[in-house]
Write a protein that holds these residues in place. Sequence first.
Motif, PDB file in Angstrom:
ATOM      1  N   PHE A   1      27.994  43.089  56.894  1.00  0.00           N
ATOM      2  CA  PHE A   1      27.063  43.161  57.961  1.00  0.00           C
ATOM      3  C   PHE A   1      26.912  41.660  58.210  1.00  0.00           C
ATOM      4  N   ASP A   2      26.490  41.407  59.708  1.00  0.00           N
ATOM      5  CA  ASP A   2      26.163  39.930  59.786  1.00  0.00           C
ATOM      6  C   ASP A   2      24.855  39.935  60.158  1.00  0.00           C
ATOM      7  N   ASN A   3      24.058  40.673  60.417  1.00  0.00           N
ATOM      8  CA  ASN A   3      22.969  40.288  61.449  1.00  0.00           C
ATOM      9  C   ASN A   3      22.349  41.784  61.003  1.00  0.00           C
ATOM     10  N   LEU A   4      22.053  42.190  59.851  1.00  0.00           N
ATOM     11  CA  LEU A   4      21.126  42.984  59.765  1.00  0.00           C
ATOM     12  C   LEU A   4      20.015  43.027  58.870  1.00  0.00           C
ATOM     13  N   GLU A   5      19.541  43.498  59.717  1.00  0.00           N
ATOM     14  CA  GLU A   5      17.723  44.026  60.650  1.00  0.00           C
ATOM     15  C   GLU A   5      16.863  43.406  59.079  1.00  0.00           C
ATOM     16  N   ALA A   6      15.654  43.213  58.990  1.00  0.00           N
ATOM     17  CA  ALA A   6      14.861  43.436  58.715  1.00  0.00           C
ATOM     18  C   ALA A   6      14.317  44.097  57.526  1.00  0.00           C
ATOM     19  N   GLY A   7      14.209  44.708  56.864  1.00  0.00           N
ATOM     20  CA  GLY A   7      13.523  46.516  56.488  1.00  0.00           C
ATOM     21  C   GLY A   7      14.633  47.039  56.343  1.00  0.00           C
ATOM     22  N   GLN A   8      15.967  46.893  56.222  1.00  0.00           N
ATOM     23  CA  GLN A   8      17.048  47.558  56.099  1.00  0.00           C
ATOM     24  C   GLN A   8      17.408  47.780  53.714  1.00  0.00           C
ATOM     25  N   SER A   9      16.497  48.928  53.483  1.00  0.00           N
ATOM     26  CA  SER A   9      16.027  48.745  52.162  1.00  0.00           C
ATOM     27  C   SER A   9      17.077  49.329  51.881  1.00  0.00           C
ATOM     28  N   LEU A  10      18.465  50.287  52.430  1.00  0.00           N
ATOM     29  CA  LEU A  10      19.410  50.398  52.044  1.00  0.00           C
ATOM     30  C   LEU A  10      20.193  49.059  51.775  1.00  0.00           C
ATOM     31  N   PHE A  11      20.261  48.943  52.723  1.00  0.00           N
ATOM     32  CA  PHE A  11      21.354  47.343  52.341  1.00  0.00           C
ATOM     33  C   PHE A  11      21.050  46.293  52.461  1.00  0.00           C
ATOM     34  N   ALA A  12      19.938  45.783  52.202  1.00  0.00           N
ATOM     35  CA  ALA A  12      19.282  44.440  51.671  1.00  0.00           C
ATOM     36  C   ALA A  12      19.613  44.235  50.662  1.00  0.00           C
ATOM     37  N   PRO A  13      19.673  44.563  49.659  1.00  0.00           N
ATOM     38  CA  PRO A  13      20.215  44.125  48.335  1.00  0.00           C
ATOM     39  C   PRO A  13      21.788  43.171  47.976  1.00  0.00           C
ATOM     40  N   ASP A  14      22.349  43.908  49.475  1.00  0.00           N
ATOM     41  CA  ASP A  14      23.594  43.484  49.093  1.00  0.00           C
ATOM     42  C   ASP A  14      23.777  42.187  49.997  1.00  0.00           C
ATOM     43  N   ALA A  15      23.071  41.586  50.311  1.00  0.00           N
ATOM     44  CA  ALA A  15      22.701  40.630  51.473  1.00  0.00           C
ATOM     45  C   ALA A  15      23.579  39.432  50.290  1.00  0.00           C
ATOM     46  N   ALA A  16      24.095  38.331  51.531  1.00  0.00           N
ATOM     47  CA  ALA A  16      24.534  36.893  50.467  1.00  0.00           C
ATOM     48  C   ALA A  16      24.136  36.164  51.272  1.00  0.00           C
ATOM     49  N   ALA A  17      23.462  36.137  52.224  1.00  0.00           N
ATOM     50  CA  ALA A  17      22.746  34.962  53.017  1.00  0.00           C
ATOM     51  C   ALA A  17      21.627  35.552  53.998  1.00  0.00           C
ATOM     52  N   GLU A  18      20.328  34.622  54.224  1.00  0.00           N
ATOM     53  CA  GLU A  18      19.200  35.114  55.276  1.00  0.00           C
ATOM     54  C   GLU A  18      19.661  33.944  56.021  1.00  0.00           C
ATOM     55  N   TYR A  19      19.176  33.927  57.772  1.00  0.00           N
ATOM     56  CA  TYR A  19      19.460  33.283  58.462  1.00  0.00           C
ATOM     57  C   TYR A  19      18.066  33.905  59.522  1.00  0.00           C
ATOM     58  N   ALA A  20      17.941  32.745  60.052  1.00  0.00           N
ATOM     59  CA  ALA A  20      17.181  32.979  61.574  1.00  0.00           C
ATOM     60  C   ALA A  20      17.086  33.097  62.864  1.00  0.00           C
ATOM     61  N   SER A  21      16.647  34.365  62.721  1.00  0.00           N
ATOM     62  CA  SER A  21      16.942  34.775  64.784  1.00  0.00           C
ATOM     63  C   SER A  21      16.135  33.772  65.645  1.00  0.00           C
ATOM     64  N   PHE A  22      16.173  32.868  66.282  1.00  0.00           N
ATOM     65  CA  PHE A  22      14.958  32.544  66.946  1.00  0.00           C
ATOM     66  C   PHE A  22      14.630  33.108  68.325  1.00  0.00           C
ATOM     67  N   VAL A  23      13.587  33.173  68.171  1.00  0.00           N
ATOM     68  CA  VAL A  23      12.946  34.068  69.164  1.00  0.00           C
ATOM     69  C   VAL A  23      11.799  33.753  69.777  1.00  0.00           C
ATOM     70  N   ILE A  24      11.434  33.942  71.170  1.00  0.00           N
ATOM     71  CA  ILE A  24      10.151  33.383  72.453  1.00  0.00           C
ATOM     72  C   ILE A  24       9.339  34.605  72.892  1.00  0.00           C
ATOM     73  N   ASP A  25       8.643  34.686  72.318  1.00  0.00           N
ATOM     74  CA  ASP A  25       7.354  35.874  72.405  1.00  0.00           C
ATOM     75  C   ASP A  25       6.675  35.534  73.881  1.00  0.00           C
ATOM     76  N   VAL A  26       6.915  36.443  74.441  1.00  0.00           N
ATOM     77  CA  VAL A  26       6.002  35.824  75.756  1.00  0.00           C
ATOM     78  C   VAL A  26       5.015  37.148  75.976  1.00  0.00           C
ATOM     79  N   GLY A  27       4.758  37.942  75.796  1.00  0.00           N
ATOM     80  CA  GLY A  27       4.522  39.014  75.045  1.00  0.00           C
ATOM     81  C   GLY A  27       2.725  38.978  75.721  1.00  0.00           C
ATOM     82  N   ALA A  28       1.916  37.988  75.679  1.00  0.00           N
ATOM     83  CA  ALA A  28       0.592  37.327  76.334  1.00  0.00           C
ATOM     84  C   ALA A  28       1.338  36.495  77.834  1.00  0.00           C
ATOM     85  N   GLY A  29       2.357  37.022  78.052  1.00  0.00           N
ATOM     86  CA  GLY A  29       2.893  36.867  79.495  1.00  0.00           C
ATOM     87  C   GLY A  29       3.308  34.495  79.539  1.00  0.00           C
ATOM     88  N   TYR A  30       3.945  34.577  80.377  1.00  0.00           N
ATOM     89  CA  TYR A  30       4.236  33.636  80.756  1.00  0.00           C
ATOM     90  C   TYR A  30       3.595  32.007  80.182  1.00  0.00           C
TER      91      TYR A  30
END
Length: 327
Positions: A78-107
């Motif tokens: 895997f190369d984009n395992l989502e956070a909270g995947q407890s079954l596979f998370a212990p096997d992660a070799a690297a953590e990356y930041a996925s950058f987001v734009i939050d527009v939940g409160a409007g533009y």
Amino acid sequence: MEPEFTLAVGRVRSSARVAVVYEGGEPSAFFPYEKGKLGQGRAIGFGVSDCQGLIGRVELGLERDELMRACGLSSWEFDNLEAGQSLFAPDAAAEYASFVIDVGAGYEAYETILRRQSPKFFKTTTAKERRLGRQAGEVRFVFDERDPAALARLMEWKSAQYRRTGRRDRFAQEWINTLVHQLAHTRAPGCSGVLSVLYAGDKPVAAHFGLRSRTVLACWFPAYDPEFAKFSPGLVLHLRMAEAAAAGGIGMLDLGRGAAEYKDALKTGEIPVYEGASTRPGAGAVLHWIGREPSRRAHGFVRKRPRLAEFAQRSLKRAGRLRGAGK
């Protein structure tokens, strides 16, 4: 993580599979994956998918090795395992930041954040948009463009960008090319292909193709016409995408992992994703380690050293220019 995406991958990748976990005779979880030789597995759509893992209840009573054994997998990469995947998370070799734009409160709320955290960037980008309109024709934005010619133009720009920067052209891979065309025609509440185009007059100057759910727009392939580079049309495009997404009920734009100046300028936050592989003892696991781990560790070594990473980036661009000059 939606079935439409897995079905689309299944039409272009014969290795695609879905494991179904049952509890009390009822389906309780789904595990989409791709299976290769000697049980070497990958996340479904590996190479383009940016959200990977098991789909099911958090409290599901399931062991990793039990699932992999049932799937006939010796390894699962895997190369984009989502956070909270407890079954596979212990096997992660690297953590990356996925950058987001939050527009939940409007533009408007997002624009206020931009003005505060990147005032020069916002002022410069909007000024370039106005100058583009004056010099090349009225600026027009279409959030969900259905013209196949616009998609073809985007793919041409992106392929040229890959070659120019010394990277592998994803659209040279037939399965990715076909997958994008299939997803462009997919219309489902949880998974729809969205082609967004910025026009100056009648001419497209920047475009993006990605997938949207009810609340998230996953940003996949942005590109622009180099002829208009001085106007930063890609940045203008992203601002208009954020505005249209907010108006359409989308709360977040996921720009994906991988550092880039435009992401730093546009982002409001980050979410973690993980890279690595789960393995079971056997020949397949050994082959996975030999084939992938040295390269992954080398990439990690370079990434943690800014000067070395900058040198590698310059070398890639130089290689891209040499390839282009040889044609």
